[in-house]
Design a protein around this motif. Structure first.
Motif, PDB file in Angstrom:
ATOM      1  N   LEU A   9       0.962  -1.373   0.055  1.00 55.71           N
ATOM      2  CA  LEU A   9       0.295  -0.029   0.006  1.00 55.71           C
ATOM      3  C   LEU A   9       1.399   1.181  -0.108  1.00 55.71           C
ATOM      4  N   ALA A  10       1.857   1.460   0.935  1.00 53.84           N
ATOM      5  CA  ALA A  10       2.547   2.109   0.491  1.00 53.84           C
ATOM      6  C   ALA A  10       4.251   2.057   0.733  1.00 53.84           C
ATOM      7  N   ASN A  11       5.284   2.274   0.997  1.00 54.35           N
ATOM      8  CA  ASN A  11       6.440   2.495   0.738  1.00 54.35           C
ATOM      9  C   ASN A  11       6.934   3.375   0.530  1.00 54.35           C
ATOM     10  N   ARG A  12       7.266   4.257   1.942  1.00 56.56           N
ATOM     11  CA  ARG A  12       8.589   5.159   2.433  1.00 56.56           C
ATOM     12  C   ARG A  12       9.808   5.178   3.149  1.00 56.56           C
ATOM     13  N   SER A  13      10.425   6.152   2.563  1.00 62.45           N
ATOM     14  CA  SER A  13      11.958   6.807   2.676  1.00 62.45           C
ATOM     15  C   SER A  13      11.363   7.483   4.147  1.00 62.45           C
ATOM     16  N   LEU A  14      12.070   6.426   5.935  1.00 62.11           N
ATOM     17  CA  LEU A  14      12.454   7.238   6.585  1.00 62.11           C
ATOM     18  C   LEU A  14      13.308   8.691   7.149  1.00 62.11           C
ATOM     19  N   ALA A  15      14.600   7.524   6.680  1.00 62.07           N
ATOM     20  CA  ALA A  15      15.792   8.214   6.656  1.00 62.07           C
ATOM     21  C   ALA A  15      16.900   7.320   5.709  1.00 62.07           C
ATOM     22  N   ARG A  16      17.643   7.411   6.249  1.00 61.02           N
ATOM     23  CA  ARG A  16      18.868   7.129   4.816  1.00 61.02           C
ATOM     24  C   ARG A  16      18.716   5.764   5.024  1.00 61.02           C
ATOM     25  N   ASP A  17      18.542   5.101   3.970  1.00 63.09           N
ATOM     26  CA  ASP A  17      18.288   2.800   3.498  1.00 63.09           C
ATOM     27  C   ASP A  17      17.633   2.411   5.001  1.00 63.09           C
ATOM     28  N   THR A  18      16.452   3.376   5.298  1.00 65.50           N
ATOM     29  CA  THR A  18      14.933   3.016   6.547  1.00 65.50           C
ATOM     30  C   THR A  18      13.705   3.232   5.483  1.00 65.50           C
ATOM     31  N   TYR A  19      13.609   2.407   5.204  1.00 64.70           N
ATOM     32  CA  TYR A  19      12.312   2.762   4.976  1.00 64.70           C
ATOM     33  C   TYR A  19      10.892   2.074   5.476  1.00 64.70           C
ATOM     34  N   ARG A  20       9.650   2.607   5.752  1.00 65.99           N
ATOM     35  CA  ARG A  20       8.390   1.633   6.640  1.00 65.99           C
ATOM     36  C   ARG A  20       7.221   1.603   4.701  1.00 65.99           C
ATOM     37  N   MET A  21       7.176   0.080   5.356  1.00 62.84           N
ATOM     38  CA  MET A  21       6.135  -0.355   4.393  1.00 62.84           C
ATOM     39  C   MET A  21       4.671  -1.075   4.950  1.00 62.84           C
ATOM     40  N   GLU A  22       3.811  -0.532   4.039  1.00 65.67           N
ATOM     41  CA  GLU A  22       2.280  -0.642   4.755  1.00 65.67           C
ATOM     42  C   GLU A  22       1.781  -2.147   3.782  1.00 65.67           C
ATOM     43  N   LEU A  23       1.440  -2.798   3.815  1.00 66.75           N
ATOM     44  CA  LEU A  23       0.812  -4.096   3.297  1.00 66.75           C
ATOM     45  C   LEU A  23      -0.734  -4.418   3.659  1.00 66.75           C
ATOM     46  N   HIS A  24      -0.987  -4.747   2.640  1.00 68.95           N
ATOM     47  CA  HIS A  24      -2.719  -5.233   2.759  1.00 68.95           C
ATOM     48  C   HIS A  24      -2.717  -6.818   2.399  1.00 68.95           C
ATOM     49  N   CYS A  25      -3.373  -7.100   3.863  1.00 69.11           N
ATOM     50  CA  CYS A  25      -3.181  -9.035   3.412  1.00 69.11           C
ATOM     51  C   CYS A  25      -4.641  -9.009   3.689  1.00 69.11           C
ATOM     52  N   PRO A  26      -5.157  -9.909   2.124  1.00 67.41           N
ATOM     53  CA  PRO A  26      -7.022 -10.529   1.696  1.00 67.41           C
ATOM     54  C   PRO A  26      -7.183 -11.518   3.138  1.00 67.41           C
ATOM     55  N   GLN A  27      -6.380 -12.090   3.696  1.00 69.81           N
ATOM     56  CA  GLN A  27      -7.294 -13.779   4.769  1.00 69.81           C
ATOM     57  C   GLN A  27      -7.145 -12.345   6.404  1.00 69.81           C
ATOM     58  N   PRO A  28      -8.114 -12.325   6.829  1.00 74.15           N
ATOM     59  CA  PRO A  28      -7.871 -12.074   8.095  1.00 74.15           C
ATOM     60  C   PRO A  28      -7.906 -12.381   9.199  1.00 74.15           C
ATOM     61  N   GLU A  29      -7.631 -14.339   9.039  1.00 72.39           N
ATOM     62  CA  GLU A  29      -7.063 -14.654   9.783  1.00 72.39           C
ATOM     63  C   GLU A  29      -5.323 -14.744  10.262  1.00 72.39           C
ATOM     64  N   PHE A  30      -5.241 -14.483   9.271  1.00 69.83           N
ATOM     65  CA  PHE A  30      -4.060 -14.116   9.443  1.00 69.83           C
ATOM     66  C   PHE A  30      -3.761 -13.557  10.956  1.00 69.83           C
ATOM     67  N   PHE A  31      -4.108 -12.089  11.140  1.00 72.99           N
ATOM     68  CA  PHE A  31      -3.662 -11.350  12.004  1.00 72.99           C
ATOM     69  C   PHE A  31      -4.404 -12.050  13.737  1.00 72.99           C
ATOM     70  N   ASP A  32      -5.244 -13.432  13.844  1.00 70.99           N
ATOM     71  CA  ASP A  32      -5.464 -14.045  14.629  1.00 70.99           C
ATOM     72  C   ASP A  32      -4.110 -13.716  15.764  1.00 70.99           C
ATOM     73  N   ALA A  33      -2.810 -14.232  14.800  1.00 70.27           N
ATOM     74  CA  ALA A  33      -2.153 -14.578  15.909  1.00 70.27           C
ATOM     75  C   ALA A  33      -0.180 -13.380  15.855  1.00 70.27           C
ATOM     76  N   PHE A  34      -0.755 -12.281  14.671  1.00 67.94           N
ATOM     77  CA  PHE A  34      -0.195 -11.226  14.692  1.00 67.94           C
ATOM     78  C   PHE A  34      -0.125 -10.738  15.421  1.00 67.94           C
ATOM     79  N   ARG A  35       0.937 -10.224  15.752  1.00 63.23           N
ATOM     80  CA  ARG A  35       1.067  -9.299  16.797  1.00 63.23           C
ATOM     81  C   ARG A  35       2.749  -7.962  16.306  1.00 63.23           C
ATOM     82  N   PRO A  36       2.462  -7.053  16.977  1.00 66.06           N
ATOM     83  CA  PRO A  36       3.686  -6.420  16.431  1.00 66.06           C
ATOM     84  C   PRO A  36       4.920  -6.846  17.277  1.00 66.06           C
TER      85      PRO A  36
END
Length: 90
Positions: A9-36
Motif C-alpha cells: 500500500l505504501a513504501n516510504r523512506s524514513l531516513a537514509r536506507d530506512t523504509y516503512r512498508m504498509e501492506l494489505h493482507c486479504p486473509q483476516p485469519e492471518f491476524f489472529d496470532a499476529f502482533r507487533p
C-alpha cells in the motif's frame, strides 16, 4: 510455513536506507496470532537472485483494515529490492 500474498500500500523512506512498508493482507485469519514484534519470512517478488526469504519484524497491525507495517533497513540485495516495490505490487 503458510504462504500469504500481500499487496504493498505504501513504501516510504524514513531516513537514509530506512523504509516503512504498509501492506494489505486479504486473509483476516492471518491476524489472529499476529502482533507487533513478530517476524515474517518475506519473499522478494520477481528477483531471481533473492531466492531465500528475509525475516522482517512487524511494526504495527491494523486488524480492522487488514493492514500491517514493517520498518526495514537496506542491508543487502533483498532489502534493496524491497525498497524498490511500489504501491499495488503483490
Amino acid at each position: 510455513m503458510e504462504e500469504i500474498i500481500t499487496t504493498v500500500l505504501a513504501n516510504r523512506s524514513l531516513a537514509r536506507d530506512t523504509y516503512r512498508m504498509e501492506l494489505h493482507c486479504p486473509q483476516p485469519e492471518f491476524f489472529d496470532a499476529f502482533r507487533p514484534g513478530r517476524f515474517l519470512q518475506v519473499a522478494i517478488p520477481d528477483k531471481g537472485e533473492c531466492l531465500l526469504r528475509r525475516p522482517f519484524a512487524v511494526e504495527r497491525v491494523d486488524r480492522q483494515r487488514n493492514r500491517f507495517t514493517m520498518v526495514y533497513v537496506i542491508r543487502g540485495k533483498g532489502s534493496a529490492a524491497l525498497s524498490e516495490l511500489s504501491p499495488g505490487k503483490a
